[in-house]
Design a protein around this motif. Structure first.
Motif, PDB file in Angstrom:
ATOM      1  N   ARG A 295      -2.835   2.642  -6.056  1.00 43.12           N
ATOM      2  CA  ARG A 295      -3.553   3.662  -5.285  1.00 43.12           C
ATOM      3  C   ARG A 295      -3.247   3.527  -3.796  1.00 43.12           C
ATOM      4  N   ILE A 296      -3.233   2.287  -3.300  1.00 38.07           N
ATOM      5  CA  ILE A 296      -2.910   2.067  -1.889  1.00 38.07           C
ATOM      6  C   ILE A 296      -1.516   2.591  -1.578  1.00 38.07           C
ATOM      7  N   TYR A 297      -0.589   2.329  -2.470  1.00 33.30           N
ATOM      8  CA  TYR A 297       0.798   2.772  -2.304  1.00 33.30           C
ATOM      9  C   TYR A 297       0.884   4.297  -2.228  1.00 33.30           C
ATOM     10  N   PHE A 298       0.253   4.981  -3.175  1.00 32.55           N
ATOM     11  CA  PHE A 298       0.318   6.439  -3.247  1.00 32.55           C
ATOM     12  C   PHE A 298      -0.363   7.079  -2.039  1.00 32.55           C
ATOM     13  N   TRP A 299      -1.601   6.658  -1.748  1.00 33.40           N
ATOM     14  CA  TRP A 299      -2.347   7.306  -0.672  1.00 33.40           C
ATOM     15  C   TRP A 299      -1.790   6.950   0.696  1.00 33.40           C
ATOM     16  N   ALA A 336       3.701  -2.114   2.353  1.00 38.02           N
ATOM     17  CA  ALA A 336       3.219  -3.416   1.892  1.00 38.02           C
ATOM     18  C   ALA A 336       3.194  -3.496   0.379  1.00 38.02           C
ATOM     19  N   MET A 337       2.943  -2.377  -0.273  1.00 35.62           N
ATOM     20  CA  MET A 337       2.853  -2.373  -1.728  1.00 35.62           C
ATOM     21  C   MET A 337       4.200  -2.148  -2.411  1.00 35.62           C
ATOM     22  N   GLN A 338       5.141  -1.546  -1.709  1.00 30.75           N
ATOM     23  CA  GLN A 338       6.392  -1.131  -2.352  1.00 30.75           C
ATOM     24  C   GLN A 338       7.136  -2.295  -3.007  1.00 30.75           C
TER      25      GLN A 338
END
Length: 428
Positions: A295-299, A336-338
């Motif tokens: 979710r963090i990645y997408f948003w 950061a999430m990628q």
């Protein structure tokens, strides 16, 4: 940060945070990132001043990203079979020599725009090593339980360079000119080479593999088809690099054309995006939990796209800088999430190839840079940024529909649960 006990982290941090190998990898990533963001700003300001063409200005960033698309998959496959340490060392030597050559050309007054284009392409070729080689080396030296934290620290530092790089670039260009910029680039690459020479790495990469590289790439593609979570991550990477990342190429154009800013002021404006990225990285480091990574990645990508449109509509430099700050926060959530999502979604045996595929997805950026540059010459830089932001939001919605895993859900999970409740239970 990643849901681990803080006391346990304090007891266990020394094996990786103070490991000289991790420190060397960290230093190389940080200093080369300073050079990357410094040169992207300087090339943009200098080329736009020389040509007054948004398309040619965007082409400088396009050329830096193009090698990722051309060679990323091949680089990922090779990374699974070579000594990554040696690749990094020779790459740093090549970048140092390139910077020295550019400094000589600039000092003698013989540098031309095409020289910068070649330099951008070669710098992008070295950039390939960051994903399948340098970051894979982090996986080689950091214990698995702390890999997410190590990637977060690495991303935090790299986002900090997005402040330092443009500030240094704008200041150096205004005070000592291009020659000073390239002298600093040479010095930083030399420092990276020294950092690698001061530590001993075990041989890394599956050097003993003898199967065909193309067959190795094909195996990676077959693995990707069976991993919807990873496919969704890579699809959002394409969205970001086609419609979000190209915005950075227009910051010098908007700064000079719309706000009449000089090189130093353009550097300050560009650094606000990096400041937001730094704050965003800190927030992710403190608050992120594995259940929310997708979710963090997408948003993060969605926020970047939406606030890019607000940046384009800003009538004042201070407001544009504020919007860029929030853009940076979204970009940090995404970045950061990628890498963490790609690494945690793949087994070690195919990790290098998947990082190579990630490089290819990032390498779709040249299409985005050409798109925004051509639009800027046609309808103006502000309207071009607003339009690609809108296009990117539509693309992100499509990805969220095709890969609901991007929200941390399985496709049709609710439907399956309803069917399970209606299914009659067997006695006994």
């Amino acid at each position: 940060m990643w849901g681990l006990d803080p006391a346990a982290f304090r007891r266990s941090r020394n094996p990786w945070l103070t490991d000289r190998r991790f420190v060397a990898i960290f230093v190389v990533g940080t200093l080369t990132s300073v050079v990357r963001w410094l040169e992207m700003l300087v090339f943009g300001v200098y080329v736009f001043a020389e040509t007054r063409s948004a398309t040619i200005t965007a082409a400088m960033t396009l050329l830096r990203v193009l090698p990722l698309a051309l060679f990323g998959a091949f680089g990922g496959a090779v990374a699974d079979r070579v000594d990554r340490r040696l690749v990094m060392q020779w790459g740093l030597v090549a970048m140092c020599v390139l910077s020295v050559g550019l400094a000589v050309l600039a000092w003698s007054g013989r540098i031309e725009v095409w020289h910068l284009g070649v330099a951008a392409f070669l710098g992008g070729t070295f950039w390939i090593t960051d994903f399948p080689i340098r970051r894979a080396l982090i996986g080689d030296v950091v214990p698995g339980a702390f890999l997410g934290r190590a990637m977060g620290v690495d991303t935090l530092a790299n986002n900090g360079t997005r402040i330092l790089g443009p500030l240094l670039g704008g200041t150096l260009l205004a005070t000592v000119g291009l020659a000073g910029v390239f002298v600093l680039s040479a010095v930083l690459h030399a420092m990276c080479w020294i950092a690698f020479q001061m530590v001993r790495f075990p041989s890394s990469g599956a050097a003993a593999r003898t199967d065909n590289v193309w067959r190795s790439i094909a195996e990676g593609m077959r693995y990707l088809r069976g991993n919807r979570r990873l496919a969704g991550v890579l699809a959002m990477t394409v969205v970001f690099n086609l419609w979000a990342f190209p915005v950075v190429a227009m910051i010098p154009v908007i700064g000079e054309e719309s706000f009449r800013l000089g090189p130093s002021a353009v550097g300050i404006l560009a650094s606000t995006e990096g400041a937001g990225a730094l704050i965003g990285s800190i927030l992710v480091t403190i608050l992120a939990r594995p259940a929310n990574f997708m979710r963090i990645y997408f948003w993060g990508c969605v926020v970047y796209l939406a606030l890019s449109m607000a940046f384009a509509a800003s009538p004042f430099p201070w407001l544009a800088g504020t919007m860029l700050f929030v853009v940076g926060v979204g970009g940090a959530f995404y970045a950061a999430m990628q890498t963490t999502l790609v690494i945690t979604s793949t087994p070690a045996a195919v990790r290098g190839r998947m990082m190579g595929v990630l490089s290819v997805c990032i390498g779709t950026g040249p299409l985005g840079f050409y798109h925004v540059g051509a639009l800027a010459d046609w309808i103006g830089a502000r309207d071009a940024v607003a339009l690609i932001g809108l296009e990117g939001l539509v693309a992100a919605i499509v990805v969220s529909l095709l890969w609901p895993e991007i929200h941390g859900r399985r496709p049709g999970a609710a439907r399956l649960r309803r069917q399970d409740r209606r299914r009659p239970r067997r006695a006994g």
